[in-house]
Design a protein around this motif. Structure first.
Motif, mmCIF file in Angstrom:
data_model
loop_
_atom_site.group_PDB
_atom_site.id
_atom_site.type_symbol
_atom_site.label_atom_id
_atom_site.label_comp_id
_atom_site.label_asym_id
_atom_site.label_seq_id
_atom_site.Cartn_x
_atom_site.Cartn_y
_atom_site.Cartn_z
ATOM 1 N N SER A 92 -7.511 15.683 -3.320
ATOM 2 C CA SER A 92 -6.354 16.375 -3.903
ATOM 3 C C SER A 92 -6.637 17.789 -4.366
ATOM 4 O O SER A 92 -5.909 18.321 -5.200
ATOM 5 N N ARG A 130 0.831 -1.211 0.000
ATOM 6 C CA ARG A 130 0.000 0.000 0.000
ATOM 7 C C ARG A 130 0.860 1.253 0.000
ATOM 8 O O ARG A 130 0.399 2.319 0.372
ATOM 9 N N LYS A 178 -7.572 10.582 6.179
ATOM 10 C CA LYS A 178 -6.518 11.323 5.487
ATOM 11 C C LYS A 178 -5.972 10.473 4.349
ATOM 12 O O LYS A 178 -5.722 9.290 4.507
ATOM 13 N N THR A 179 -5.821 11.082 3.222
ATOM 14 C CA THR A 179 -5.325 10.315 2.096
ATOM 15 C C THR A 179 -4.086 10.973 1.532
ATOM 16 O O THR A 179 -3.882 12.163 1.695
ATOM 17 N N THR A 180 -3.317 10.198 0.883
ATOM 18 C CA THR A 180 -2.202 10.751 0.141
ATOM 19 C C THR A 180 -2.769 11.399 -1.106
ATOM 20 O O THR A 180 -3.556 10.794 -1.812
ATOM 21 N N THR A 181 -2.388 12.600 -1.355
ATOM 22 C CA THR A 181 -2.946 13.269 -2.516
ATOM 23 C C THR A 181 -2.259 12.798 -3.782
ATOM 24 O O THR A 181 -1.129 12.324 -3.749
ATOM 25 N N VAL A 182 -2.975 12.918 -4.874
ATOM 26 C CA VAL A 182 -2.348 12.609 -6.154
ATOM 27 C C VAL A 182 -1.580 13.840 -6.615
ATOM 28 O O VAL A 182 -1.833 14.943 -6.164
ATOM 29 N N TRP A 224 -4.555 19.505 5.695
ATOM 30 C CA TRP A 224 -4.692 19.495 7.155
ATOM 31 C C TRP A 224 -3.753 20.522 7.754
ATOM 32 O O TRP A 224 -2.534 20.414 7.619
ATOM 33 N N HIS A 256 -0.544 4.920 1.108
ATOM 34 C CA HIS A 256 -1.757 5.397 0.447
ATOM 35 C C HIS A 256 -2.928 4.788 1.181
ATOM 36 O O HIS A 256 -3.393 3.717 0.818
ATOM 37 N N GLU A 257 -3.356 5.422 2.199
ATOM 38 C CA GLU A 257 -4.491 4.888 2.941
ATOM 39 C C GLU A 257 -5.718 5.648 2.475
ATOM 40 O O GLU A 257 -5.675 6.862 2.386
ATOM 41 N N ALA A 258 -6.787 4.972 2.176
ATOM 42 C CA ALA A 258 -7.943 5.691 1.644
ATOM 43 C C ALA A 258 -9.230 5.169 2.246
ATOM 44 O O ALA A 258 -10.125 4.734 1.548
ATOM 45 N N LEU A 259 -9.319 5.190 3.535
ATOM 46 C CA LEU A 259 -10.577 4.813 4.154
ATOM 47 C C LEU A 259 -11.508 6.008 4.092
ATOM 48 O O LEU A 259 -11.070 7.143 3.996
#
Lengths: 373, 508, 467
Positions: free
Chosen positions: C334, A166, A202-206, B431, A195-198
């Motif tokens: 994003s 991931r 909080k997600t990693t941005t593209v 954030w 890349h956690e997307a629950l």
């Protein structure tokens, strides 16, 4: 499938903090045992591994014999495989850290987890460079390098993400006091990002990180002409412009690309001043150094006030990933320069090909004084 | 601490609809055609479906039971939900019933306007009421949500500058780090570049930062105020003046209108356009994610660019017109009309005094929560000591708690659902504080509800200190256990349809 | 607030309000607005109106305003144009009205599990009808779905022209134009029309071949098209599109797919359409909702601007939940780097559509499509028999068709006024919409139109034309 995870502990890391020693790089020999006894880094490594084990990934831990990992893992009761015989000397040094990292790499471990600070990160960068992903368990006094997780627990979770596939890795700048006594980018490591997307999480941005840097580079190069003399500052974000121009940037120094296509790597201040003074259209690409937001005076002393003034403020492109600038609060970029700089004031900072932000550039000394008030 | 409710969600272990039923079962049977049987082939060769679509086959009661089970396995607002930035409201049942009347529900948008004057009259009246509340001259209800209204603003900005021959030059939209992500995203979708102003020490962006980046390239400013931290930028009028001075337009994302209803009017602050969310601030239900309405209001100068059809009153009759400089459409037809009617009903039920009371209560209740939350160990607030008192929201952080226990806001959120408290909102990107959470009290929830929410949070934080695994592995009393999200972004494993799932996970 | 509490606000009860004030330590809420400079306040400029706290009076006020309105229920309606009256099963209303569903906001995969499952079942069942495995949660409308799909294609192949049929319905066309942007700005797409053959009502293959140059990002085709005609050569059109490296986007009517093959079976890359016919009321236009679907290929999935839920395991053995997939590529994840923008849409309609498709099932959808086409063609045939009235392309239509009244000497406006007086909502006036359509109207006939309704129409038409 079981993943082989190298574990490396700097046995004295973190000890310097309590002594206001700014790190253990120059720890008096007499206090070495005291530092080992405190076992700060070993404790932090245990926290990280506990966190990882709770999430339940399939991993085999590999450590070198002795104080650089195996001793602490054994004390914490964490199952692991040990490499080699105990080091001949009791007191470990930089060379031992470098050697241990190289042995783990040679052993075929797929990811390295280390506990230490910027000094340890510097040693590992020297040892293995970007040949495998590295996760830093924050355990030192100075931890400005981009390889450190926010907490030991976070490091453990990130390791789990790596093992579950991931995460993907990106170049990370290692910052420390380098040659000549100034701090700046001293090396590069490969750092995983998860890349956690629950839902709602909080997600990693593209388009962040390296792809943002590529986007900025493409946009800058596309809107320039052949008459430009490019000056590429240190760091990966500025370096992407070098790659876009077709050469491999030093990342640690200042590089120049002449209109002729001639590339000069790692130029010094005197030569740089000559180059920009003579250039018809110099353009400087300037990155932001580390977690404190230094723009000048950290590993890029070549970019002196006279060089900056000669280029001209309007020809300076400040570039940084959105991740890096959003971590800076207040949104201020610092200059550590002897003479007043024309860069002071609100400056646009490019964060992507179609997006930018604006930050206040201040003299670090002045900023410090205002904070004191 | 008061007693914590003993709660368990309905857990039916409900199968996927494709796993239910049996071949040949029927739910709803369509009528047979009354046309005489034809011998001609109906369609050109090869166009007919060779096999029936792979849909489930269920008896009608099975469909009813299945979807009722799914409803029961949904918390919605039936517990306590203080989902910040979304302004949880009472959605009166009477509005649902009125909205289902045939004079609304069965009207075809291509009927002659003379045939549904009642509907158009209500839309017109509501437009007048929003003009009253905002000071704007006209509203469009066509955008299908707040983000769509932001997009409409970007589209109108294009048309406005194009009409002045300046579009090629005006390519930049300025927004702030605390504006909803849809603002920069909509601007880029419309073709603009985005400049994002950071939040500075006072809690809001500075006029100096704005002035450093605006000029002849500036097309528009798009921001909210107060922001999602309950912070009001007191220099907002200087922002607007500065943008006007360089020829740009100023758009007010009124997502956070609840705390300032009847106190602030967008037009008087100087904004050229604004947006209200009828599914948030004006009492229409959210439906999980719409049907929603981003009501877009603008000045007289911009009204000619609004999309058609617009409702206008001509004598006693309501008519549909296309404004002469119209941008055309951002979406087909008049908008989500039933939601407009529900919002009108809600607004009439509240009256001006009711709206003011709602703003009072939402700000008061937020400050009440702040008092209680800041007394809880492990909870801190964004920009402490700055911009006080906060308006209808405050952003908090669980960073201290995370450092202490290793548990994240997500862990805490999951465990709170075990007590019938629905997820809190963390924060939009980016954030600004770590481990953020943003509850919004609003005017509907009672003091007891707010207390219950806070008590549960406090209880969960204590649980996490005693037994972090209990919290980390939560929820335990929900319809299903914690999702394993590890495969959600992996093309080998993600499955957004049953067919994809069957193909990729054949062994199951 | 004077007097008693307001029913929508628990804390408007005097004691509750006072309890909050006491804890906060202020005497009035007004003190809490100190952040707002006095000069910004607009309180005094609002014209006040009294609230209506009685539900009975409120309902009466609304009903008085609505009463007497004409609808497709009070009158027989032949209106369509990409927006159609189909029967809405009672269960769609019941499930969508449940307050857990209608008030849900966001939740977690556990707390709003049931709603997420309904969304997954929406995508799965629609996907079954479309023969595609990657289906986004709904976008605002069909036109918006076309616009997003065009932008997806342009991002994929870096090209900047979209080809659309010249007869595309005006509402959708205007939306597409908006999404394609202005040439002065970044990312604009040029809209190029391809002619429809007036003889067949279908896109001219020769014209299409000429239109699809190597700048073309995508070709957008509809079948049935905006004149109701089912395109006979859809496979050839998709082939022509692919030959030049463009993406084939096809707009479909989900109801027609009960008996027609999905264009995906002929190689269409992106299918779009309206979910409104799947259990959603007309709502004076407030029933629009669109879908975007593709093959489950990463190159497409990475371009979706929508949210979507994926089935995933939970920590409990054998159990599923539904989580957002590819959330990071949305604007929520994003900001301006996401694909277009994402916000509240019409997800409650997805729940309606899920119930609808589960109720109809494969047999129901098949029978429905057959009923619709049979009713429509028979009605077209009967109208065509009227003196001075003709129906175009009636052998290749699905449920909509063009009725040409130009030989009657009366305008569609006049005819519709006469029909209205006789209890009929006549077809949508196409006058001015395309060359050769003056005096024409688009009629829509579905399963809700009975034989009596058609005879009512025929009788009324005969009278109006003769008048």
């Amino acid at each position: 499938m079981t993943v082989s995870v190298g574990v490396l502990v700097n046995p004295i890391a973190g000890f310097g903090g309590t002594l206001a020693m700014h790190g253990t790089d120059e720890l008096p020999a007499a206090r070495f045992d005291e530092a080992v006894e405190a076992n700060w880094a070993g404790h932090r490594m245990t926290l990280a591994l506990d966190s990882f084990l709770r999430t339940g990934g399939e991993a085999e831990f590999v450590a070198v014999q002795g104080l650089l990992g195996a001793t602490q893992l054994a004390a914490a009761g964490i199952h692991h495989r040990t490499l080699g015989s105990p080091p001949a000397i009791r007191r470990t040094t930089r060379a031992d850290t470098i050697d241990a990292a190289r042995r783990l790499l040679a052993e075929g471990v797929e990811v390295l987890l280390f506990a230490g600070g910027d000094g340890t990160a510097t040693d590992i960068a020297e040892a293995i460079g970007t040949r495998m992903p590295v996760i830093g368990v924050p355990s030192g006094v100075k931890m400005h390098s981009e390889v450190f997780s926010r907490s030991p627990v976070g490091a453990g979770r990130l390791l789990a993400d790596v093992i579950l596939g991931r995460a993907s890795s990106e170049l990370a700048e290692v910052l420390d006091v380098g040659e000549g006594g100034f701090s700046g980018v001293v090396g590069m490591l490969l750092a995983p990002r998860s890349h956690e997307a629950l839902q709602g999480a909080k997600t990693t941005t593209v388009g962040s990180g390296s792809s943002a840097a590529r986007g900025i580079a493409r946009e800058l190069v596309a809107h320039s002409d052949n008459a430009v003399t490019w000056v590429i500052g240190p760091g990966t974000t500025a370096g992407a412009v070098g790659e876009e121009l077709g050469f491999e940037p030093t990342l640690l120094g200042v590089d120049v690309v002449h209109p002729s296509g001639l590339v000069e790597l790692d130029v010094d201040e005197n030569h740089l001043f000559d180059v920009v003074s003579a250039a018809g259209h110099p353009q400087l690409v300037l990155g932001v150094v580390g977690g404190q937001g230094f723009l000048l005076g950290r590993g890029n002393q070549q970019l002196s006030t006279r060089v900056i003034d000669s280029i001209g403020v309007d020809r300076i492109h400040i570039v940084a990933t959105a991740e890096k600038v959003s971590a800076l609060f207040p949104p201020v970029l610092l200059l550590d320069v002897d003479t007043p700089s024309s860069l002071v004031g609100y400056r646009k900072v490019r964060t992507g090909s179609r997006n930018s932000t604006v930050m206040r550039v201040v003299d670090a000394a002045a900023q410090f004084e205002s904070a004191q008030r | 601490m008061s007693t914590i409710r003993r709660y368990h969600a309905a857990a039916w272990d409900e199968a996927i609809v494709f796993e239910l039923g049996a071949p040949g079962r029927r739910g709803v049977v369509p009528p047979a055609s009354w046309a005489p049987p034809s011998t001609e082939p109906s369609f050109a060769p090869g166009l007919r479906r060779e096999s029936p679509p792979a849909l489930p086959e269920l008896a009608e009661y099975e469909v009813r039971r299945h979807y009722t089970h799914l409803a029961q396995q949904t918390l919605g607002m039936m517990g306590v939900s203080l989902f910040g930035t979304c302004t949880m409201k009472h959605n009166p049942t009477v509005n649902e019933q009125v909205g289902a009347r045939h004079e609304i529900a069965e009207v075809h948008p291509r009927q002659d306007p003379s045939t549904y004057q009642g509907v158009l009259g209500i839309v017109h009246s509501f437009e007048a009421e929003l003009c009253n509340l905002s000071g704007m001259s006209a509203f469009s209800f066509q955008p299908g949500g707040g983000a769509d209204a932001a997009y409409l603003h970007a589209v109108i900005t294009r048309a406005y500058h194009a009409s002045r021959g300046e579009l090629a030059q005006r390519t930049q939209v300025v927004t702030t780090a605390q504006a909803h992500p849809c603002n920069p995203a909509a601007a880029v979708s419309a073709g603009f570049e985005v400049i994002t102003l950071p939040i500075e020490e006072g809690g809001y962006p500075s006029v100096a930062a704005l002035k450093a980046v605006i000029g002849p390239k500036t097309a528009a400013l798009m921001l909210n105020n107060p922001d999602d931290m309950g912070i009001y930028n007191p220099h907002i009028t200087e922002f607007i003046d500065a943008v006007h001075d360089v020829g740009g337009l100023a758009f007010y994302d009124n997502a956070n209108f609840n705390g300032v209803m009847t106190r602030l009017r967008a037009r008087e602050l100087g904004f050229d356009a604004c947006m209200f969310m009828l599914h948030k601030t004006f009492g229409a239900p959210k439906g999980g994610n719409g049907p929603s309405v981003g009501a877009y209001g603008c000045s007289e100068e911009l009204a000619r660019f609004l999309p058609g059809p617009r409702v206008v009153k001509n004598g006693e009759a309501y008519e549909l017109v296309e404004p002469d400089g119209s941008v055309g459409r951002v979406r087909e037809f008049l908008g989500n009309v039933p939601q407009v009617i529900k919002a009108y009903s809600w607004t009439r039920a509240m009256g001006t005094e009711g709206l003011r009371t709602a703003a009072d209560i939402s700000v008061l209740a937020n400050n009440y929560m702040e008092k209680r939350l800041m007394a809880i160990r492990g909870v801190s607030m964004s920009l402490p000591g700055k911009a006080l008192p906060r308006l209808e929201m405050t952003r908090y952080s669980l960073e201290e708690y995370r450092v202490e226990t290793g548990l994240t806001g997500g862990d805490v959120q999951n465990r709170m659902t075990d007590f019938g408290i629905d997820a809190f909102w963390m924060s939009h990107e980016p954030w600004i504080v770590p481990e953020p959470f943003t509850p919004e009290a609003g005017e509907m929830w009672s003091k007891e509800d707010l207390d219950e929410w806070i008590d549960v949070l406090e209880h969960v934080l204590e649980e996490g200190r005693r037994d972090p695994e209990l919290v980390r592995t939560s929820p335990h009393n929900q319809a299903v256990a914690q999702i394993d999200g590890s495969g959600l972004n992996d093309p080998e494993t993600w499955a957004v349809t049953w067919a994809a799932y069957r193909r990729k996970h054949a062994q199951v | 607030m004077t007097g008693s509490a307001h029913p929508y606000m628990a804390n408007s009860a005097a004691g509750s309000m006072q309890a909050l004030l006491d804890v906060v330590g202020v005497s009035s809420a007004e003190e809490l607005f100190a952040q707002i400079p006095a000069a910004h306040r607009g309180d005094s400029n609002i014209v006040p109106s009294a609230g209506i706290r009685s539900e009975q009076q409120l309902r009466r006020m609304l009903e008085d305003r609505l009463r007497g309105g004409i609808s497709t229920e009070s009158h027989v309606s032949f209106l369509g144009g990409g927006y159609w009256k189909h029967y809405v099963p009672a269960l769609c209303d019941e499930i969508a009205s449940r307050p857990e569903i209608s008030t849900s906001v966001w939740g977690t995969p556990s707390s709003d599990h049931g709603r997420n499952q309904a969304w997954f079942e929406f995508a799965s069942q629609l996907g079954a009808l479309l023969d595609l495995e990657f289906v986004g949660l709904p976008v605002y409308s069909w036109g918006c779905a076309v616009g997003h799909a065009v932008r997806m294609a342009a991002r994929m192949n870096g090209r900047s022209v979209v080809v659309v049929p010249s007869n595309l319905d005006r509402e959708r066309r205007l939306v597409v134009d908006t999404y394609c942007g202005y040439s002065e700005l970044n990312g604009a797409v040029t809209v190029r029309e391809v002619a429809v053959d007036a003889a067949t009502g279908m896109i001219s293959l020769d014209a299409l071949a000429a239109a699809v140059t190597d700048e073309v990002a995508a070709v957008y085709i509809e079948t049935p098209n905006s004149w109701g005609v089912v395109e006979a050569d859809i496979a050839r059109m998709i082939e022509l599109t692919h030959d030049s490296g463009a993406q084939a986007i096809v707009g479909v009517d989900p109801i027609a797919l009960g008996s027609l093959a999905s264009p995906a079976d002929f190689g269409a890359d992106i299918l779009v359409g309206s979910i409104q016919p799947l259990g959603i009321h007309l709502n004076a236009g407030g029933g629009v909702g669109g879908f975007i679907a593709t093959r489950d290929e990463e190159v497409y999935a990475r371009q979706f601007p929508t949210l979507q839920v994926s089935i995933a395991p939970t920590t409990r053995e054998g159990e599923h939940a539904f989580g957002l997939t590819l959330f990071a590529q949305s604007s929520y994840g994003s900001r301006e780097l996401g694909n277009d923008w994402t916000g509240n849409s019409v997800y409650l309609w997805a729940v309606r559509a899920a119930v609808y498709l589960a109720l109809l099932g494969p047999q129901g959808m098949h029978e429905l499509a057959d009923t619709v086409v049979a009713n429509a063609r028979r009605t077209a045939e009967l109208i065509d028999e009227l003196d001075g009235v003709s129906v175009r392309y009636r052998d290749s239509i699905f449920k909509e068709f063009i009725v040409d009244f130009s030989a009657t000497g009366k305008s569609v406006e006049q005819i519709n006024a006469g029909l209205l007086a006789r209890g009929v909502l006549g077809g949508h006036d196409l006058t001015g919409s395309h060359d050769g359509l003056d005096g024409c109207a688009l009629y829509c006939v579905t399963e809700v139109i009975s034989e009596d309704d058609v005879h009512h129409l025929l009788g009324a038409l005969a009278e109006v034309i003769a008048a």
